[in-house]
Design a protein around this motif. Structure first.
Motif, PDB file in Angstrom:
ATOM      1  N   SER A 182      24.074  -0.189  35.907  1.00  0.00           N
ATOM      2  CA  SER A 182      23.257   0.314  34.961  1.00  0.00           C
ATOM      3  C   SER A 182      21.498   0.175  35.389  1.00  0.00           C
ATOM      4  O   SER A 182      21.519  -0.482  36.393  1.00  0.00           O
ATOM      5  N   THR A 213      38.960  -2.757  37.154  1.00  0.00           N
ATOM      6  CA  THR A 213      37.707  -2.645  37.549  1.00  0.00           C
ATOM      7  C   THR A 213      37.619  -3.428  38.782  1.00  0.00           C
ATOM      8  O   THR A 213      36.555  -3.443  39.477  1.00  0.00           O
ATOM      9  N   GLU A 249      35.270   3.237  28.061  1.00  0.00           N
ATOM     10  CA  GLU A 249      34.932   3.264  29.354  1.00  0.00           C
ATOM     11  C   GLU A 249      34.103   2.042  29.580  1.00  0.00           C
ATOM     12  O   GLU A 249      33.715   1.407  28.934  1.00  0.00           O
ATOM     13  N   ASN A 267      31.442   4.634  35.871  1.00  0.00           N
ATOM     14  CA  ASN A 267      32.265   4.714  34.815  1.00  0.00           C
ATOM     15  C   ASN A 267      33.739   4.547  35.188  1.00  0.00           C
ATOM     16  O   ASN A 267      34.121   5.364  35.895  1.00  0.00           O
ATOM     17  N   ASN A 279      31.670   1.470  26.968  1.00  0.00           N
ATOM     18  CA  ASN A 279      31.122   2.855  26.279  1.00  0.00           C
ATOM     19  C   ASN A 279      32.369   3.273  25.425  1.00  0.00           C
ATOM     20  O   ASN A 279      33.428   3.461  26.018  1.00  0.00           O
ATOM     21  N   SER A 289      31.222   0.458  32.368  1.00  0.00           N
ATOM     22  CA  SER A 289      30.176   0.932  33.358  1.00  0.00           C
ATOM     23  C   SER A 289      30.109  -0.397  34.277  1.00  0.00           C
ATOM     24  O   SER A 289      29.595  -1.358  34.045  1.00  0.00           O
ATOM     25  N   THR A 346      27.687   2.055  22.596  1.00  0.00           N
ATOM     26  CA  THR A 346      27.545   1.291  23.797  1.00  0.00           C
ATOM     27  C   THR A 346      27.339   0.187  23.806  1.00  0.00           C
ATOM     28  O   THR A 346      26.206  -0.068  22.903  1.00  0.00           O
ATOM     29  N   CYS A 376      24.017   3.962  31.725  1.00  0.00           N
ATOM     30  CA  CYS A 376      25.104   2.961  32.356  1.00  0.00           C
ATOM     31  C   CYS A 376      25.764   4.141  33.385  1.00  0.00           C
ATOM     32  O   CYS A 376      25.813   5.320  32.862  1.00  0.00           O
TER      33      CYS A 376
END
Length: 430
Positions: free
Chosen positions: A362, A395, A357, A375, A404, A359, A325, A372
């Protein structure tokens, strides 16, 4: 057989060593110093570097600079660098000493740099030598003197630190070399005599300082018979270490082309030395990097995200649901991500099955990795690599808190993450 003739025995060698070490005058180490403000406080490691005048390239300044560049401020107080000017040319020694003073004023002020010289009376006869090697007289003399140079350097250095490592004057190293040495030492539970951090010659050979007086005596005993890079292997065996311990990858590389022996060239390269340069050159905003996979300190997870050379390398095979991560210090608008795993020397230590992935949220849970969440799947690794060019199409206009890497299946090999490159989305001009 003529039994009246005296037979040469092993005891004859012991009775007539090439240099009588009991006759070194009191306080001789202080007399040997060219730079007088060197510290004598016991430290972790002494790096010994002999050097002589060369017909062509002088490497010593660049070698010391490489070591200093790759040593942190804190680590400079843990090491000594002992440069032995092993040439009887007074003008040359004066010039090199002046350059060392000018260029390395800082480590001189820390007491880290020792610059020393020997007196000619320390050296045994170097003419009419009998060798086991069929070489020209000039090479016999050069090799014999080099052996005595090494011995003098060992004797000077034996009281300075817990460990001693032998270096040549034409090498360079990598960031984290000291931690790599510490990690390799801690790996061993059994008694060891010599650990090697270069496969070449007499470069990067680490000893307990308590042993180098014995090594000096053995080198001097056979100074005319064999080079030191043969003697040290015999010494290790005599000290009951029957196999070599070479750390791979190695951390010191030979860069000199012209030998200190006039007319000799030596284009030697260490097969196991790799500095792992970055090639993708991402923006990589400030972040902390975490992993579930074990690793040695030198191959820590920060390496593959840092812009400096280095990689992450696990110390076991990958398991399903292992993770890696990158947690950004501040959430980021990201346009593109590229990740490469494995190296050209270890191509099978890539990530075989994994997904990436992002995130979008968090939450800090005290020190360590944040939690986090939210996702979004960015894609799957293909042949060890992944490239996502259209991050914002997945996103939206959300800022990313974490990236991640999650292994989706076990693999038989260890895991190398060579480089993570993150590219920030630029605002469009109005």
């Amino acid at each position: 057989m003529d039994y009246g003739r005296h037979q040469i025995s092993y005891e004859d060698f012991l009775d007539k060593p090439s240099v009588d070490l009991t006759k070194l005058r009191a306080n001789w180490r202080a007399d040997a110093r060219i730079i007088q403000n060197a510290s004598n406080k016991k430290r972790f490691l002494t790096i010994g570097i002999p050097t002589v005048k060369r017909e062509k390239d002088e490497y010593i300044l660049n070698t010391v600079q490489s070591i200093v560049n790759c040593t942190t401020e804190k680590e400079l107080a843990e090491i000594y660098i002992v440069v032995f000017l092993a040439d009887f040319d007074a003008k040359w020694k004066e010039g090199i000493s002046r350059q060392l003073r000018e260029k390395f004023e800082k480590i001189i002020s820390l007491g880290t740099l020792h610059v020393i010289q020997a007196w000619e009376s320390f050296y045994p006869p170097l003419d009419n030598l009998k060798h086991t090697f069929v070489d020209p007289e000039t090479k016999k003399k050069w090799r014999a003197k080099q052996n005595v140079d090494y011995a003098f350097l060992f004797l000077y250095s034996e009281t300075l630190a817990q460990y001693y490592i032998q270096m040549e004057d034409d090498i360079y190293t990598i960031p984290g070399y000291l931690q790599a040495i510490k990690d390799y030492i801690h790996k061993f539970r059994e008694r060891w005599v010599c650990l090697e951090f270069s496969e070449l010659g007499f470069i990067g050979k680490l000893y307990h300082s308590d042993d180098i007086n014995k090594l000096a005596k053995m080198v001097l005993l056979f100074y005319a018979q064999q080079p030191c890079d043969v003697t040290y292997l015999n010494f290790n065996t005599q000290m009951l270490q029957f196999k070599r311990h070479i750390r791979r990858p190695t951390i010191f590389e030979h860069v000199g082309y012209h030998s200190s022996l006039p007319g000799k060239v030596q284009p030697l390269k260490d097969r196991f030395f790799h500095s792992y340069p970055k090639t993708l050159k991402g923006d990589n905003p400030s972040a902390s990097v975490y992993t579930s996979m074990p690793f040695e300190g030198y191959f820590n997870p920060d390496n593959c995200y840092s812009r400096e050379n280095g990689i992450f390398w696990s110390t076991r095979s990958g398991k399903a649901n292992d993770w890696f991560t990158v947690a950004f210090s501040e959430p980021q608008m990201i346009s593109r991500i590229e990740i490469e795993t494995g190296t050209h020397t270890h191509p099978h230590d890539k990530i075989h099955y994994a997904k990436l992935e992002a995130s979008l949220a968090s939450q800090a849970k005290g020190p360590g990795k944040p939690e986090c969440g939210s996702n979004k799947l960015l894609g799957y690794f293909d042949d060890g690599n992944i490239k996502v060019d259209n991050v914002q199409s997945i996103t939206g206009r959300h800022r990313i808190h974490c990236l991640n890497i999650i292994l989706t299946n076990k693999q038989e090999t260890w895991v190398i993450v060579k480089e993570i490159a993150v590219f920030i989305a630029r605002k469009r001009s109005q």
